[in-house]
Design an enzyme around this catalytic site. Structure first.
Site, short mmCIF file in Angstrom:
data_model
loop_
_atom_site.label_atom_id
_atom_site.label_comp_id
_atom_site.label_asym_id
_atom_site.label_seq_id
_atom_site.Cartn_x
_atom_site.Cartn_y
_atom_site.Cartn_z
CB THR A 21 -0.96 0.02 1.20
OG1 THR A 21 -0.22 -0.20 2.41
CG2 THR A 21 -2.01 -1.08 1.06
CG ASN A 22 3.55 2.72 3.06
OD1 ASN A 22 2.48 3.29 3.23
ND2 ASN A 22 4.37 2.44 4.05
CG MET A 98 7.53 -7.61 6.57
SD MET A 98 7.21 -6.17 7.64
CE MET A 98 7.12 -6.97 9.24
CE LYS A 99 13.51 -12.43 5.54
NZ LYS A 99 12.04 -12.52 5.48
CG LEU A 100 16.04 -5.98 10.93
CD1 LEU A 100 16.70 -6.36 12.26
CD2 LEU A 100 15.57 -4.54 10.96
CG ASN A 115 11.64 0.98 7.14
OD1 ASN A 115 10.55 0.91 6.58
ND2 ASN A 115 12.10 0.02 7.93
CG HIS A 117 8.52 2.43 13.87
ND1 HIS A 117 8.34 1.07 13.93
CD2 HIS A 117 8.37 2.89 15.15
CE1 HIS A 117 8.10 0.71 15.18
NE2 HIS A 117 8.11 1.79 15.94
CG ASP A 149 20.48 3.38 12.44
OD1 ASP A 149 19.65 2.44 12.55
OD2 ASP A 149 20.64 4.24 13.32
N GLY A 151 20.52 -0.26 13.44
CA GLY A 151 19.64 -0.61 14.54
C GLY A 151 18.23 -0.93 14.07
#
Length: 208
Positions: A21-22, A98-100, A115, A117, A149, A151
Site C-alpha cells: 500500500t505504501n 520485513m527484513k533488516l 523506512n 515505523h 541504520d 539498529g
C-alpha cells in the site's frame, strides 16, 4: 540526490514484503510529473506478493531476492545490495519490507535508504508499535520516516506525523489510521527529498 536542475526525476527503488500500500501511494504520487521522482524498480524477499503485482501492473521492473537462496544472511544482503545498485537509485524506500538490511547493504546504500515505523520514534520500536502504544496508554502516537541504520527503528528522523489515540481504539483501528498518516507523510517527504535534497548532521536531518 537528484534535483530539479538535474533535468531528470529522482530514481526510487522500493522494497516490499506484502501488499504494497505504501508502494501504491508512491506510484500514484510519481504519476504527477511535478512530483519529481519515479519508481525504477520494486524488489521483494518473497515471491507472489501483492506489492510485486502492483509494480507489474504499473509497468515497473521487479526482482526477488530470497534469503533461502543464499548460503548466509550476509550473502543475501550483498546480493540484494548489488541488485538494488544495478538500478542506480537516488533513494531506496523500504515500504513494508520485513527484513533488516545489514552492513553490506548499508555500505552500498546507507544514508539514502529510508523506512517508516508506525509509532513516534524513539518510542515503541520493533514489530508492534500500535499494540505497544495502546498497552502503554499514550494519548498520541503516529508514524515516523527515518534514515535506515544498523539498529531497529533507530535511524535519524526525517519526518513524523501524529495520530491521536481514541478511547475506543483497538490495535486494528489505530493501525489503520496510522497507516493513512504514514502514506501521506511518506509521499510528501520522499517528494521533497528528491526535489530539494536533504542533509544529515548528527541526529538532525534537514530537507532542502
Amino acid at each position: 540526490m537528484s534535483s530539479p536542475a538535474s533535468g531528470r526525476p529522482g530514481r526510487l527503488v522500493v522494497l516490499v514484503s506484502g501488499s504494497g500500500t505504501n508502494l501504491q501511494a508512491l506510484l500514484d504520487a510519481c504519476a504527477d510529473p511535478g512530483y519529481g521522482a519515479r519508481v525504477v524498480a520494486v524488489g521483494s524477499d518473497r515471491d507472489g506478493t501483492e506489492g510485486l503485482a502492483r509494480a507489474e501492473r504499473a509497468g515497473v521492473p521487479t526482482f526477488v531476492e530470497r534469503v533461502g537462496d543464499h548460503h548466509s544472511r550476509d550473502a543475501w544482503d550483498e546480493a540484494l545490495a548489488a541488485t538494488v545498485a544495478s538500478y542506480e537509485p537516488d533513494l531506496v524506500v523500504l515500504a513494508g519490507f520485513m527484513k533488516l538490511v545489514g552492513e553490506p547493504f548499508l555500505a552500498a546504500h546507507g544514508g539514502r535508504t529510508v523506512n517508516t515505523h508506525p509509532a513516534l520514534s524513539p518510542s515503541f520500536p520493533g514489530m508492534h508499535g500500535p499494540r505497544d502504544a495502546l498497552a502503554h496508554g499514550v494519548k498520541v502516537t503516529g508514524a515516523t520516516l527515518f534514515v535506515v541504520d544498523a539498529g531497529v527503528d533507530t535511524g535519524v528522523i526525517l519526518a513524523q506525523s501524529a495520530v491521536p489515540v481514541r478511547d475506543d481504539d483497538d490495535v486494528e483501528t489505530l493501525h489503520e489510521r496510522i497507516k493513512a498518516a504514514e502514506r501521506a507523510m511518506l509521499t510528501d517527504t520522499v517528494g521533497r527529498m528528491v526535489r530539494e535534497g536533504f542533509t544529515v548532521e548528527g541526529r538532525r536531518a534537514r530537507l532542502g
